[in-house]
Design a protein around this motif. Sequence first.
Motif: not given
Length: 818
Positions: A649-654, A767-775
């Motif tokens: 739920t955090h707003t960090t970026l790649a 957004p890291m939220e999308i990166v985590v979902d991709i992983f």
Amino acid sequence: MESEQLFHRGYYRNSYNSITSASSDEELLDGAGVIMDFQTSEDDNLLDGDASVGTHYTMTNGGSINSSTHLLDLLDEPIPGVGTYDDFHTIDWVREKCKDRERHRRINSKKKESAWEMTKSLYDAWSGWLVVTLTGLASGALAGLIDIAADWMTDLKEGICLSALWYNHEQCCWGSNETTFEERDKCPQWKTWAELIIGQAEGPGSYIMNYIMYIFWALSFAFLAVSLVKVFAPYACGSGIPEIKTILSGFIIRGYLGKWTLMIKTITLVLAVASGLSLGKEGPLVHVACCCGNIFSYLFPKYSTNEAKKREVLSAASAAGVSVAFGAPIGGVLFSLEEVSYYFPLKTLWRSFFAALVAAFVLRSINPFGNSRLVLFYVEYHTPWYLFELFPFILLGVFGGLWGAFFIRANIAWCRRRKSTKFGKYPVLEVIIVAAITAVIAFPNPYTRLNTSELIKELFTDCGPLESSSLCDYRNDMNASKIVDDIPDRPAGIGVYSAIWQLCLALIFKIIMTVFTFGIKVPSGLFIPSMAIGAIAGRIVGIAVEQLAYYHHDWFIFKEWCGVGADCITPGLYAMVGAAACLGGVTRMTVSLVVIVFELTGGLEYIVPLMAAVMTSKWVGDAFGREGIYEAHIRLNGYPFLDAKEEFTHTTLAADVMRPRRSDPPLAVLTQDNMTVDDIENMINETSYNGFPVIMSKESQRLVGFALRRDLTIAIESARKKQEGIVSSSRVCFAQHTPSLPAESPRPLKLRSILDMSPFTVTDHTPMEIVVDIFRKLGLRQCLVTHNGRLLGIITKKDILRHMAQMANQDPASIMFN
């Protein structure tokens, strides 16, 4: 021809045959003696640390490579070993799926050429059904064997059958004509140890001798179990479910599902259950079934050479394991889907269903309990539940959630202490101490002396006219003229009150001992001890509600349903609901747990109470922490596991997570045609990274692809052996066309075939939220970060896990590979 062209252009992701030495099928199965050390051989340690022991290569100008991997002497064909994985590494799901699609395309293109090719095509198509059939057959047979052996050895602690040594207590007295209804478990053929040794059946001397022999056998079984595990198969300890979840997510643990682990786990599981420790055999049966699935998958090339396809078989095997553990085929499929599987396509659902069916059929044919049922504690209730009972059912759900939260915290704290102190260095001593304390305290209480499955059976059972248990010692109505199935609620007798006190002591004993038992170095499941704790609490609550309804039947909540002489409360049902609630609190299962429990009891009408209790226990447990016991153990062991249930739920970026950071050295990269063999060998020697991005040039930083360390090492060694003119000064070319070189230059080495031309990339502002979902959804090992097409950095699965820990205010270094 299409596949050949794709291969030479670099889009065909190689033919990934197994290395026939260090990564051969036999070694994949024979590594059970290896001790896991996650401080070496880090999986996707692409950017940090010293070169790990397991992947360190020493290269010289002469071209010799001193490594743990011996290579095949082929280069012109697809290079053997390229695309395989080292121990404690994560598989590349995308590459494995590409490889399987290419294999399938090749088989389909050839099947019309001849009858033999058509036969091979049919064999390939049916191999999935064959492997799950064999897995189901083996799982059912082994489960029946374990059940029969565990029953016999459990009774061996109390005595022996002189007429037939291989009979347990119940079987010994089946054929006897001298048993009475009150003492149906006593017959001349069955002798206690006191009768055999000192010739006394009653009295203090007899009690003390039986007590001593009970402790002796318990310690003997526990010592033998832990010794076999320590010497022959260290991976055979524990439940196995946390590791299986990690393996199904794509992690490789060589030998964890091997034949030695299977053999030792089967033997030691019987010994551990028979020793009387507070553990169950249900969790380890999932591990046993997955071992069977892994071993049988090596008979079929479709699965033996593809790690992603193999995990489809393991998902089906875990369903078969739960099917035979609980006699719940549908529950097993749902357990595999909800709890352990990471990737579960529709065809895996069908095959899981079939494997569970075959396993249940085999177990039913063996009939290990002699009751024509798949489980020992199958019960049927004759009275419905009433609306007012939802309140005590929800209270049991609250108790289950509180128990689950307490158990997870206490057990993890104890396991962490075991890892960090000297006590963990003496696993045999720990097992002996736990077994001794368990046996000494368990013997005086008849409910703790019982095998845990027998205890659950007794607590689930409704009190009928033929029950002789002290739990059914009610004061009978003298005016009752006939025996009926539905006996009205009656006042409790002395036996019931005595049983309640014994059950309260048993509850405290089980709670404390289960915390210290789960995680010791013997096979230990958690399902049965958790269900026993819930069943004890549920039975106590059930008796309390029953007596309340009897003495206060005129209260408004009872008036409509519980008149005088009515049978409205079933204490056994409360035990069943309590068992489900406590198991749900510990594992946080929901749908699969409800289905498993109603398959156990055959009572569809009790689904609503079960659902209410299980959901309540999950909500209460989640209030204290969202992790179930298996996720907690995965985190404790530092496995690289991205839990799909966990929200980011955090707003960090790649750019905030990628490496290198500002203080780090620059990213280690290869250029597509400016490096020599010696340059690449030096880079591999000087770093421990498991892969290198390939760029056009240092100036442009334009991304070309990604090359794995293992593939580079294998390809260079193969080229030195098979191609003339490849020396340390040879230019390495990853481009499609070799650049023009001076006439006196040595022959260039083309390595485009090992290059991943389509690595996953994200921009630095993703957004890291999308990166985590991709992983999570693609099972990636690493992802490259670019800005306007220029390579900036890299994100690995471990980077994401560290970042998530940091966001949760945990020490990032403490969770990785402890």
